[in-house]
Design an enzyme around this catalytic site. Structure first.
Site, short mmCIF file in Angstrom:
data_model
loop_
_atom_site.label_atom_id
_atom_site.label_comp_id
_atom_site.label_asym_id
_atom_site.label_seq_id
_atom_site.Cartn_x
_atom_site.Cartn_y
_atom_site.Cartn_z
N ALA A 1 38.17 53.56 43.38
CA ALA A 1 38.60 53.31 44.76
C ALA A 1 37.44 53.64 45.69
O ALA A 1 36.45 54.24 45.28
CB ALA A 1 39.82 54.18 45.13
N CYS A 2 37.58 53.24 46.94
CA CYS A 2 36.61 53.66 47.94
C CYS A 2 36.66 55.18 48.06
O CYS A 2 37.72 55.78 47.93
CB CYS A 2 36.92 53.02 49.29
SG CYS A 2 36.64 51.24 49.33
N GLY A 3 35.52 55.79 48.31
CA GLY A 3 35.46 57.24 48.30
C GLY A 3 35.88 57.91 49.59
O GLY A 3 35.77 57.35 50.67
N HIS B 1 29.84 53.29 47.00
CA HIS B 1 30.81 52.19 46.98
C HIS B 1 31.38 51.93 48.37
O HIS B 1 31.72 50.81 48.71
CB HIS B 1 31.94 52.49 46.00
CG HIS B 1 32.99 51.43 45.96
ND1 HIS B 1 32.73 50.14 45.58
CD2 HIS B 1 34.31 51.46 46.27
CE1 HIS B 1 33.84 49.42 45.66
NE2 HIS B 1 34.80 50.19 46.07
#
Length: 208
Positions: free
Chosen positions: A31-33, A61
């Protein structure tokens, strides 16, 4: 937990490491961080911001890359309102902490020397100030946000807005949640009635 019972589960058949405390690797997914830094005793420190920016730089990311590898999909940092810093940097008087809301506004791009662009910025400011008055807010002032366009990719520079911080207070001396309610109405009305976008507008936090 029964006496002698361990809080660590055996490894799964797939070889996934066992759970350690509150961490359970079975919940891992891409997932996006997001990162979070805090001081447990509640001390305010620039070191917290430095560590937050370190996290941000390592969330590769979150800066998803397209045809322009130097322009990401947007990332930022959310902090408490830095009251002492604002008092030192703003050229106008601020109420006590909690008595004013601050936020960053994306105004129309101000192309150097372009009168039409300058008029668009002035018009956007006028709309924000009119709506603020209609929502029972007093505009304390605006502050230009220092930034380095050279750090942006080509695509981002082509769309770079005018960055300014807005400071407002309640005409009736509202504070805390009451002030934030008015600031929220101002923010949403401005976004629907003009080309201005607010990153945040709050008496407690500010986003960059």
């Amino acid at each position: 937990m029964a006496a002698g019972e361990s809080s660590v589960r055996p490894a799964t058949p797939s070889g996934t490491p066992p759970r350690q405390g509150l961490y359970d690797s079975s919940f891992e997914h891409d997932a996006c961080g997001v990162g979070f830094v805090a001081d447990l005793p509640g001390r305010r420190s620039h070191d917290i911001v430095v560590k937050g920016l370190t996290i941000l730089r390592n969330l590769d990311h979150r800066g998803a890359k397209g045809s322009d590898p130097d322009t990401g999909d947007g990332a930022g940092i959310l902090t408490q309102v830095p009251d002492a810093f604002f008092r030192a940097e703003c050229g106008f008087t601020l109420p006590e902490p909690g008595g004013y809301a601050a936020g960053i506004a994306f105004l129309p791009p101000a192309r150097g020397g372009d009168p039409a662009a300058a008029d668009a910025v002035a018009g956007a400011v006028s709309v924000v100030e009119r709506i603020a008055a209609e929502e029972g807010l007093l505009v304390l002032g605006w502050r230009d946000v220092p930034h380095d366009p050279g750090a942006c990719g080509r695509g981002a520079r082509e769309l770079l807005p005018t960055l300014r911080q807005l400071f407002v207070a309640g005409r009736g001396g509202e504070q805390g949640i009451e002030l934030d309610r008015r600031a929220f109405c101002l923010r949403k009305r401005v976004e629907h009635e003009s080309d201005v976008y607010f990153v945040s507008l709050s008496s407690r936090t500010i986003g960059y």
